[in-house]
Design an enzyme around this catalytic site. Structure first.
Site, PDB file in Angstrom:
ATOM      1  N   HIS A   1       0.847  -1.199   0.000  1.00  0.00           N
ATOM      2  CA  HIS A   1       0.000   0.000   0.000  1.00  0.00           C
ATOM      3  C   HIS A   1       0.880   1.246   0.000  1.00  0.00           C
ATOM      4  CE1 HIS A   1       0.858  -0.418   4.284  1.00  0.00           C
ATOM      5  NE2 HIS A   1       0.187   0.678   4.597  1.00  0.00           N
TER       6      HIS A   1
ATOM      7  N   HIS B   1       1.249   3.881   2.067  1.00  0.00           N
ATOM      8  CA  HIS B   1       1.814   4.592   3.212  1.00  0.00           C
ATOM      9  C   HIS B   1       3.338   4.548   3.065  1.00  0.00           C
ATOM     10  CE1 HIS B   1      -2.026   4.203   5.850  1.00  0.00           C
ATOM     11  NE2 HIS B   1      -1.964   5.371   5.241  1.00  0.00           N
TER      12      HIS B   1
ATOM     13  N   ASP C   1       5.952   4.277   4.808  1.00  0.00           N
ATOM     14  CA  ASP C   1       6.856   3.299   5.429  1.00  0.00           C
ATOM     15  C   ASP C   1       6.909   1.976   4.658  1.00  0.00           C
ATOM     16  OD1 ASP C   1       4.165   3.168   6.339  1.00  0.00           O
ATOM     17  OD2 ASP C   1       4.719   1.952   8.079  1.00  0.00           O
TER      18      ASP C   1
HETATM   19 ZN    ZN Z   1       2.910   0.728   7.876  1.00  0.00          ZN
HETATM   20 ZN    ZN Z   2      -0.193   1.634   6.536  1.00  0.00          ZN
END
Ligand code: ZN
Ligand code: ZN
Length: 305
Positions: free
Chosen positions: A62, A64, A66
């Site tokens: 995904h 995000h 990180d």
């Molecule tokens: Zn994460």
């Molecule tokens: Zn996430």
């Protein structure tokens, strides 16, 4: 067949206490599959002596940061390193746009072909199949569209039962056919079923990766009976409300999920930067599912049944 997992990054959100953002390398028969690519992934590859040129497939769960902010840097280094081999990238549709805009504004034309395969977040789907592995993406339940990935090796062939075959004087050049399910007809015309000539094969091994998700049943059917389950365990259970607000899982819940889906072994990761010491997370998880382990950077985990 070689089927090993190396953890490159085990932290959530931000790096902390020497831990990096999420990234893993799956090594299957000497081919490398990169799963998520947080910031710092390139440095971790160097630290653990893994050549990026050997990576043929990259899976991004995904968008995000990180989980993918190291990707464009890695693609750029592959370009500067003279890569020619095709690279396949699997991820949310918008990831292609993100990559393209970086390349556009740096006036970079990659020297190698990139094959982008968009993932979907509303159903399980086979996204890659070769002689060594079948890879499926499946929906997780996160704040933004997010998929997990499951890697299954093909069912191993049956083993020849030498005692039985020798007694019947079956020539060894027929063994490969018998292993694949062929029956043997002897000189008298008697049919010997392949199941009588072989020993049952080992159960196929599998690995499932659940990056960021709320503890919810939507994906449990996709990770059933997996040999090794990686599941995020961002918080201790005392932070359950926070975990639910941010669509994450607690260590206790990760243990419950592993138990529920019949996983053989559990690896927890995506640790919150609030925890310097990780042993309380492990203890919590083991109180439910004893065969639980911490995802430790630089460590290789053999996937077995
Ligand atoms: Zn994460
Ligand atoms: Zn996430």
């Amino acid at each position: 067949m070689m089927f090993d997992l190396t953890i490159l990054g085990s932290n959530s959100a931000t790096p902390a206490y020497g831990r990096n953002q999420t990234s893993q390398i799956l090594s299957i028969e000497n081919r490398l599959y990169l799963i998520d690519c947080g910031e710092g992934t390139q440095l971790q590859l160097i630290r653990y002596g893994i050549k990026p040129s050997r990576i043929k497939h990259i899976f991004i769960s995904h968008l995000h940061g990180d989980h993918y902010l190291g990707l464009v840097g890695l693609l750029s280094s592959m370009h500067l390193g003279g890569r020619k081999d095709e690279l396949s990238i699997y991820g949310p549709p918008a990831l292609k746009e993100i990559i393209d805009i970086h390349l556009l504004y740096s006036d970079t034309r990659l020297r190698y072909p990139v094959h982008f395969i968009p993932t979907v977040d509303d159903e399980e789907r086979v996204i890659l199949q070769n002689e060594h592995i079948t890879v499926r993406s499946f929906p997780l339940n996160h704040r933004i569209p997010c998929t997990g990935f499951r890697f299954d090796e093909p069912p191993p062939l049956a083993k020849i039962n030498r005692d039985v075959c020798d007694e019947l004087n079956i020539p060894s050049h027929l063994f490969s056919e018998i292993k694949k399910g062929g029956d043997y007809i002897d000189e008298n015309g008697t049919i010997h079923q392949h199941t009588d000539l072989t020993l049952p094969p080992k159960a196929p091994r599998s690995y499932a990766y659940c990056s960021d998700t709320l503890n919810s049943g939507v994906y449990f059917s996709s990770i059933e009976n997996v040999s090794l389950l990686y599941h995020e365990a961002t918080f201790l259970h005392g932070m359950l409300v926070r975990a639910q607000e941010t669509y994450h899982t607690t260590a206790l819940e990760a243990g419950q999920i592993a138990l529920k889906v019949g996983a053989k072994k559990l690896l927890i990761g995506h640790f919150s930067a609030r925890y310097r010491e990780l042993s309380p997370l492990l203890e919590e998880c083991r109180s439910i599912f004893p065969n639980s382990h911490l995802a430790t950077e630089g460590r290789m985990y053999h996937i077995e049944n």
